[in-house]
Design a protein around this motif. Structure first.
Motif, PDB file in Angstrom:
ATOM      1  N   GLU A  96      44.115  40.013  38.928  1.00  0.00           N
ATOM      2  CA  GLU A  96      43.116  41.009  39.314  1.00  0.00           C
ATOM      3  C   GLU A  96      42.907  41.191  40.813  1.00  0.00           C
ATOM      4  N   ARG A 144      38.381  44.065  41.962  1.00  0.00           N
ATOM      5  CA  ARG A 144      39.278  43.434  40.979  1.00  0.00           C
ATOM      6  C   ARG A 144      40.128  44.533  40.346  1.00  0.00           C
ATOM      7  N   GLU A 146      41.280  45.716  37.532  1.00  0.00           N
ATOM      8  CA  GLU A 146      41.148  45.626  36.078  1.00  0.00           C
ATOM      9  C   GLU A 146      41.326  47.022  35.498  1.00  0.00           C
ATOM     10  N   ARG A 152      33.137  48.651  33.791  1.00  0.00           N
ATOM     11  CA  ARG A 152      34.197  47.837  34.409  1.00  0.00           C
ATOM     12  C   ARG A 152      34.929  48.692  35.437  1.00  0.00           C
TER      13      ARG A 152
HETATM   14 MG    MG Z   1      36.304  39.589  34.265  1.00  0.00          MG
END
Ligand code: MG
Ligand code: ATP
Length: 457
Positions: A96, A144, A146, A152
């Protein structure tokens, strides 16, 4: 004839130049308009920012009530810092991190979390000499790589706290009570789950028992768990696969493997949480995704965000400062994700944010506009949030602007008002109007407006 031809050629050349400029401009315009934010990176627009500020201000106030001080640390750090603290075989480090080669070739990383940088700064700046226990907090963006989805993001924001220098279970409880209080005061429901991951003395025996358990079932586990059963066995308990989780129901429990000291510490945490009436549940399967945790770990969870149910998480990291070359100092901290808090709050009733403007100054005519412009500055110096129009719009239009800006009051200053030495102050919510006397001394006008506003409020 020759001059006419020259003229026509000249026109043709000019036209083709203008035409190519036009084409170039159109192509570029298209390019400019098609530049969008990166995937997983989001603008926080003025309409949303009120909620962000509300959460941040509430949290700051609570941090200060619990004796925490702000620290600001850089966004870029040496990659090694995160590899050594978070752990090479964690999701963050394995897949990540935003890692780049700097211009001199050294590897740098955009921080994926706050703790590592705060500990680095604590050691580098010798903050331990300021006192035996340092309570620090920081608020800012983390990065990150992701898969972006609801709750997210690739750039997200955390409020994170670190309490360094105490082994006491009371610090663990204070830190969890503080996280709990933030959620209470911003008006969110969540559950607190706690666990103890033991220490370097007792964790190896649990690891061994767990590895034995996994070995027998290795063929039935997902690829990630198969790999982790040897590299980082505790992390298998965190697996998202229902098939794996069904098998881990009968897995050995860390709480049965705690040494005396860790067991007492955990008991103390539970008792003191109850003492402060902070509701919690023990979840012996919660291991957290970072390698540095010891003893107490915790998560704040909600059921309202689907898979992204964790709104905050943290734990103790007693060996981390030493591991990074600092003194033997224990620590505990947590991080809360701002995006998830904002999402939860925006699903609730609208939170009243203060009016964006205290006053909109409406002027009519040149003289009033000139006077008004200076009055605008004087009112701002007195602490009021004030705006005025510079486009020479009509009275009706300026009034509309005042409305749109959610102004508490409008002050109307026209040529007649100047002659009569009075301005009209309108309460934009009640519609009530009052006259403000404009004294001969111009420098007193702002004071007179302010006094009248106070009288009406
Ligand atoms: Mg996580
Ligand atoms: P998750 O299990 O949701 O991936 P995590 O264990 O990776 O969370 P932490 O590293 O403990 O999360 O970070 C603390 C908090 O930061 C999380 O509880 C969450 O609210 C928030 N957070 C983590 N990653 C993201 C992300 N990519 N986007 C938005 N918020 C995030």
């Amino acid at each position: 004839m020759g001059t006419l031809l020259d003229f026509l050629i000249w026109v043709r050349v000019k036209l083709s130049v203008y035409f190519s400029i036009l084409i170039h401009f159109c192509c570029n315009l298209e390019n400019i308009l098609s530049i969008k934010a990166l995937k997983g990176f989001k603008d926080i627009l003025p309409d949303e920012v009120g909620l962000w500020q509300f959460i941040e201000q509430t949290a700051r106030d609570i941090f200060h009530r619990y004796g925490f001080e702000e620290i600001k640390v850089p966004i870029l750090e040496k990659t090694e810092l995160f590899v050594r603290t978070i752990g090479a075989s964690t999701d963050i480090v394995e897949k990540e991190m935003y890692t780049f080669a700097d211009r001199n070739g050294s590897s740098i990383t955009m921080r994926p979390e706050g703790t590592a940088s705060v500990i680095r700064s604590y050691i580098e700046n010798g903050l331990y000499v300021r006192g035996s226990v340092q309570r620090l907090y920081t608020i800012g963006p983390m990065f990150r790589h992701e898969r972006p989805q609801k709750g997210r993001m690739r750039q997200f924001h955390q409020m994170s706290v670190e309490a360094l220098g105490s082994n006491s279970a009371r610090i663990d409880t204070e830190v969890m009570a503080m996280a709990w209080q933030i959620l209470q005061e911003i008006g969110l429901q969540a559950s607190l789950e706690i666990n103890s991951l033991g220490c370097t003395a007792c964790r190896p025996s649990f690891k061994e028992a767990l590895q034995g358990f996994l070995q027998v079932r290795i063929q039935n586990l997902c690829e990630d768990c198969q790999r982790r059963s040897s590299t980082n066995p505790l992390r298998v308990l965190d697996c998202k696969s229902e098939h794996c989780q069904a098998q881990y129901v009968s897995a050995p429990s860390i709480t049965d493997h705690l040494c005396g000291a860790c067991s007492d510490h955990f008991e103390d945490v539970k008792q003191t949480l109850s003492l402060l009436a902070v509701p919690y549940a023990v979840n012996a399967k919660m291991v957290r995704g970072l390698d540095y945790y010891t003893r107490t770990t915790f998560e704040l969870l909600t059921t309202e965000l689907g898979a992204q149910g964790a709104i905050g998480a943290g734990g103790r990291y007693d060996g981390l400062v030493r591991q990074l070359g600092g003194p033997e100092v224990p620590g505990i901290g947590f991080a809360m994700g701002m995006e998830r808090l904002v999402m939860l709050l925006s699903q609730k009733d609208k939170i009243e944010t203060r009016p964006v403007l205290d006053l909109f100054l409406i002027t009519l005519g040149e003289t009033a506009y000139e006077k008004g412009f200076i009055l605008l500055q004087m009112l701002r110096s007195q602490g009021l949030r004030v705006m005025m129009d510079h486009e020479g719009r009509s009275m009706k239009n300026q009034m509309k602007q005042a409305d749109r800006q959610n102004a508490g009051f409008a002050l109307i200053l026209g040529e007649n008002e100047l002659v009569n030495r009075e301005a009209v102050l309108k309460d934009m919510h009640s519609g009530e109007q009052e006259l403000v006397e404009l004294t001969p001394a111009f420098e007193d006008w702002a004071g007179a407006v302010l006094a009248k506003i106070k009288q009406l409020q």
